[in-house]
Structures are given as structure tokens and as C-alpha cells.
Design a protein around this motif. Structure first.
Motif, PDB file in Angstrom:
ATOM      1  N   TYR A  83       0.842  -1.200   0.000  1.00 36.87           N
ATOM      2  CA  TYR A  83       0.000   0.000   0.000  1.00 36.87           C
ATOM      3  C   TYR A  83       0.881   1.256   0.000  1.00 36.87           C
ATOM      4  CZ  TYR A  83      -3.079  -3.716   1.619  1.00 36.87           C
ATOM      5  OH  TYR A  83      -3.767  -4.896   1.734  1.00 36.87           O
ATOM      6  N   PRO A  84       1.282   1.751  -1.175  1.00 40.22           N
ATOM      7  CA  PRO A  84       2.138   2.938  -1.242  1.00 40.22           C
ATOM      8  C   PRO A  84       1.466   4.129  -0.578  1.00 40.22           C
ATOM      9  CG  PRO A  84       1.178   2.441  -3.391  1.00 40.22           C
ATOM     10  CD  PRO A  84       0.876   1.279  -2.508  1.00 40.22           C
ATOM     11  N   ALA A  85       2.208   4.841   0.251  1.00 42.44           N
ATOM     12  CA  ALA A  85       1.634   5.903   1.084  1.00 42.44           C
ATOM     13  C   ALA A  85       0.857   6.929   0.268  1.00 42.44           C
ATOM     14  CB  ALA A  85       2.749   6.585   1.880  1.00 42.44           C
ATOM     15  N   LYS A  88      -2.430   4.964  -1.449  1.00 47.39           N
ATOM     16  CA  LYS A  88      -3.020   3.856  -0.692  1.00 47.39           C
ATOM     17  C   LYS A  88      -4.484   3.613  -1.079  1.00 47.39           C
ATOM     18  CE  LYS A  88      -1.784   3.623   3.540  1.00 47.39           C
ATOM     19  NZ  LYS A  88      -1.626   3.897   5.001  1.00 47.39           N
ATOM     20  N   GLY A  89      -5.271   4.685  -1.143  1.00 53.92           N
ATOM     21  CA  GLY A  89      -6.676   4.533  -1.494  1.00 53.92           C
ATOM     22  C   GLY A  89      -6.864   4.067  -2.916  1.00 53.92           C
ATOM     23  N   VAL A  90      -6.101   4.643  -3.831  1.00 53.95           N
ATOM     24  CA  VAL A  90      -6.194   4.258  -5.241  1.00 53.95           C
ATOM     25  C   VAL A  90      -5.813   2.789  -5.409  1.00 53.95           C
ATOM     26  CG1 VAL A  90      -5.250   4.651  -7.545  1.00 53.95           C
ATOM     27  CG2 VAL A  90      -5.763   6.596  -6.063  1.00 53.95           C
ATOM     28  N   ALA A  91      -4.753   2.361  -4.734  1.00 52.24           N
ATOM     29  CA  ALA A  91      -4.299   0.976  -4.848  1.00 52.24           C
ATOM     30  C   ALA A  91      -5.389   0.002  -4.405  1.00 52.24           C
ATOM     31  CB  ALA A  91      -3.034   0.770  -4.015  1.00 52.24           C
ATOM     32  N   ASP A 174       7.052   2.686  -9.499  1.00 55.78           N
ATOM     33  CA  ASP A 174       8.249   1.912  -9.804  1.00 55.78           C
ATOM     34  C   ASP A 174       8.310   0.570  -9.086  1.00 55.78           C
ATOM     35  OD1 ASP A 174       9.161   3.992 -11.410  1.00 55.78           O
ATOM     36  OD2 ASP A 174      10.172   4.991  -9.731  1.00 55.78           O
ATOM     37  N   ALA A 175       7.327   0.287  -8.229  1.00 52.35           N
ATOM     38  CA  ALA A 175       7.316  -0.967  -7.483  1.00 52.35           C
ATOM     39  C   ALA A 175       5.905  -1.543  -7.480  1.00 52.35           C
ATOM     40  CB  ALA A 175       7.795  -0.744  -6.047  1.00 52.35           C
ATOM     41  N   PRO A 176       5.777  -2.853  -7.429  1.00 53.65           N
ATOM     42  CA  PRO A 176       4.440  -3.447  -7.412  1.00 53.65           C
ATOM     43  C   PRO A 176       3.728  -3.173  -6.087  1.00 53.65           C
ATOM     44  CG  PRO A 176       6.109  -5.138  -7.082  1.00 53.65           C
ATOM     45  CD  PRO A 176       6.845  -3.873  -7.415  1.00 53.65           C
ATOM     46  N   CYS A 177       2.414  -2.996  -6.177  1.00 54.02           N
ATOM     47  CA  CYS A 177       1.590  -2.809  -4.981  1.00 54.02           C
ATOM     48  C   CYS A 177       0.391  -3.742  -5.088  1.00 54.02           C
ATOM     49  CB  CYS A 177       1.159  -1.351  -4.840  1.00 54.02           C
ATOM     50  SG  CYS A 177       0.027  -0.792  -6.132  1.00 54.02           S
ATOM     51  N   PHE A 181      -0.857  -6.986  -7.961  1.00 51.98           N
ATOM     52  CA  PHE A 181      -1.108  -8.398  -7.682  1.00 51.98           C
ATOM     53  C   PHE A 181      -2.555  -8.774  -8.004  1.00 51.98           C
ATOM     54  CE2 PHE A 181       2.514  -7.285  -4.976  1.00 51.98           C
ATOM     55  CZ  PHE A 181       3.409  -8.259  -5.368  1.00 51.98           C
ATOM     56  N   ALA A 182      -3.489  -7.847  -7.757  1.00 48.75           N
ATOM     57  CA  ALA A 182      -4.893  -8.126  -8.035  1.00 48.75           C
ATOM     58  C   ALA A 182      -5.173  -8.134  -9.535  1.00 48.75           C
ATOM     59  CB  ALA A 182      -5.782  -7.101  -7.330  1.00 48.75           C
ATOM     60  N   VAL A 183      -4.563  -7.222 -10.268  1.00 54.14           N
ATOM     61  CA  VAL A 183      -4.759  -7.195 -11.716  1.00 54.14           C
ATOM     62  C   VAL A 183      -4.062  -8.390 -12.374  1.00 54.14           C
ATOM     63  CG1 VAL A 183      -4.172  -5.925 -13.832  1.00 54.14           C
ATOM     64  CG2 VAL A 183      -5.106  -4.702 -11.849  1.00 54.14           C
TER      65      VAL A 183
END
Length: 310
Positions: A83-85, A88-91, A174-177, A181-183
Motif C-alpha cells: 500500500y504505497p503511502a 493507498k486509497g487508489v491501490a 516503480d514498485a508493485p503494490c 497483484f490483483a490485476v
């Protein structure tokens, strides 16, 4: 610290989502293979009714739904974060869309006759019939896309995913969130389980490059475990304590009440037990099984319904 025990089967797309997260976080885990279809006596000994795949076991605590499993794994190993800070909500929103809308479009497309034939090549006819009957029972009442409708939707979704990857290696940076993984897992299913229809990716090569980057994260180093041993672990363990000072009573149901929890759609089997926790994000039941002993079964609030049981 108790072992992470993932109950899954190799062809399960949602299991692939979790397996890849375990690999990305470099977490050690135990692998219990479960049947693709009912009956699942060893599963129900732990979950009490929930039968979707996968679920995560930590001692005598059973975590249902991959959205909740993601949070549990993040707590166990905060880095690299799901969950990138700044996003987080978008992710989380993208992940929820991928686990529902994208997933069902991908399944309807992938399991068209040509894709299903490649998936079941060499399998006995009775196995195919059993799978179809099992998933039909799980999806009663759902509106399922026809293959032609799913094809158009899936192509549109792949183009949108491609747009997200034009400037970044991963969906949100630049990093997976959690969004990645869900997509990834519905696309993994199309590419690896129904290769006869995987040509849909040819129009979006940037997506295929991303798929390869995701696959390279691997599954880590799982260690095989039998279902019997996993149940014995639950029997020998004590569920985690849940302080009631975080009780969020949205249902008007007190702690200690007997309740049933089920998914909103797909796999509507009810798990019954004593409500021992209801926090902002999850619901927890205590149940007792002859084989597994006393276990706590955890569900996310989003996507699940709870009702009092007389």
C-alpha cells in the motif's frame, strides 16, 4: 511466530495472487493443497462453511478472502509495502475492481469453449462435469457475461491497464503494490490456464512485459504440508486475543452473539459462530470443531454480510 499456512490449489487464480505476494515479501510459508471442488472436509473443519480458495491459516486463526489476507501479510512483513503511502486509497480501489469486474470478464472470456478445451485437455469427462456443477452451485443468482460480451470488455480493460504502464514499470509507480497483484492474477489465468485464447494480449505488448516482470517475483520457497498436519496445528494452538475496545457495532449485534457470515456474491455458504470481534475492517467468529478445536475465522467487512442466528 506461527507459520503462515496457505490452503490453495495450483490452478486457482486468487491463490496465484497470494503466492506472488508471499514471494515478493520473501516470506516463508507452508503449502496445503486442497480440492478444486466439493466435498472439502478438511477445509470445512477449519473454516466452518467458507469454501472459496485460498484461505490463510496462522495457528488457530483462519483468514478468509485475499483482500484480508493481503492486510495480514502486510502486518507480518511491512516491506516491500502493498500500500504505497501516496496512493493507498487508489491501490485498494484498483485491487477491488480487479478482484471483481476484471476477474469475471477474464473468466468469462477465458472459459469460452476454445479456452475451456485447452484448460481441460486430457482430463476425464467426469472431472470437467464436476467442476462445472461445483462452480454453477457457487454462482447461483449471479449474472455472468457471455463470451462475446466478455471479449469486448476484457480488451477494453487491457487497454486501460496498458495506459497505466506507459510511464511506469508497475501500475502505480516503480514498485508493485496490491493493485498489481490483483490485476495480475486474472491475466495469469488466461495466459497459463487457457493458452488457446491468450492471443488477446497481442494488442497490448506493454501488458505482457509487465506480466513477465510480475511473474519474476516468484513464490518464494514454500514447504509442503498435509491438511491433516494443518488441522493438528490449529488443534494445538490458541486463537489470537481480540480486545473489545475496538468494537464497531454497525449491525446492532453484541459480542458473544451467534451469527452467520457469508459473501455478498459467489460462494454464499454461511459460516456460523460466536462473534468475538468486529473492528473497522474485519469480523471474527469463534467456532469449535471436533478435529480442529477452537478456531477464530476472520472475514473482511467489505464484500461480506453478517446476520444474527436465532
Amino acid at each position: 511466530m506461527s507459520d503462515l499456512i496457505l490452503h490453495h490449489y495450483p490452478a486457482s487464480p486468487f491463490s496465484e495472487k497470494v503466492r506472488l505476494i508471499l514471494g515478493a515479501k520473501k516470506l516463508a510459508w507452508k503449502s496445503v493443497h486442497i480440492p478444486m471442488v466439493m466435498p472439502k472436509p478438511d477445509v470445512l473443519a477449519l473454516t466452518g462453511g467458507y469454501r472459496r480458495t485460498p484461505f490463510l491459516q496462522i495457528g488457530a486463526d483462519i483468514y478468509c478472502d485475499t483482500a484480508l489476507i493481503c492486510d495480514v501479510l502486510e502486518h507480518r512483513q511491512p516491506l516491500p509495502s502493498l500500500y504505497p503511502a501516496a496512493e493507498k486509497g487508489v491501490a485498494r480501489i484498483v485491487a477491488q475492481w480487479a478482484d471483481s469486474t476484471l476477474f469475471w470478464a477474464a473468466m468469462a472470456y477465458s472459459l469460452q469453449p476454445k479456452g475451456a478445451a485447452s484448460m481441460w485437455e486430457g482430463a476425464p469427462p467426469e472431472a470437467v462435469k464436476a467442476f462445472a456443477a461445483d462452480r454453477g452451485a457457487m454462482s447461483q443468482g449471479m449474472t455472468r457475461l457471455r463470451p462475446a460480451d466478455a471479449t469486448g470488455a476484457y480488451k477494453s480493460y487491457l487497454r486501460r491497464i496498458a495506459h497505466m504502464l506507459e510511464q511506469n514499470d508497475f501500475l502505480l509507480g516503480d514498485a508493485p503494490c496490491v493493485a498489481d497483484f490483483a490485476v495480475y492474477h486474472p491475466l495469469w489465468f488466461t495466459r497459463h490456464r487457457t493458452p488457446a485464447v491468450a492471443d488477446i494480449f497481442q494488442a497490448t505488448p506493454v501488458v505482457l512485459d509487465w506480466v513477465d516482470r510480475m511473474a519474476a517475483l516468484g513464490h518464494g520457497a514454500p514447504e509442503k504440508m498435509s491438511a491433516t498436519d494443518a488441522i493438528a496445528v490449529a488443534k494445538a494452538s490458541t486463537p489470537a486475543v481480540h480486545p473489545d475496545d475496538h468494537f464497531q457495532n454497525d449491525h446492532g449485534i453484541d459480542l458473544g452473539s451467534r451469527v452467520g457470515i457469508a459473501a455478498e456474491s459467489f460462494g454464499l455458504e454461511v459460516t456460523e459462530g460466536e462473534l468475538v470481534a468486529a473492528t473497522r475492517t474485519q469480523l471474527t467468529l469463534r467456532r469449535v470443531d471436533e478435529r480442529a478445536g477452537t478456531v477464530h475465522v476472520h472475514f473482511p467487512r467489505a464484500g461480506y454480510v453478517m446476520r444474527a442466528v436465532a
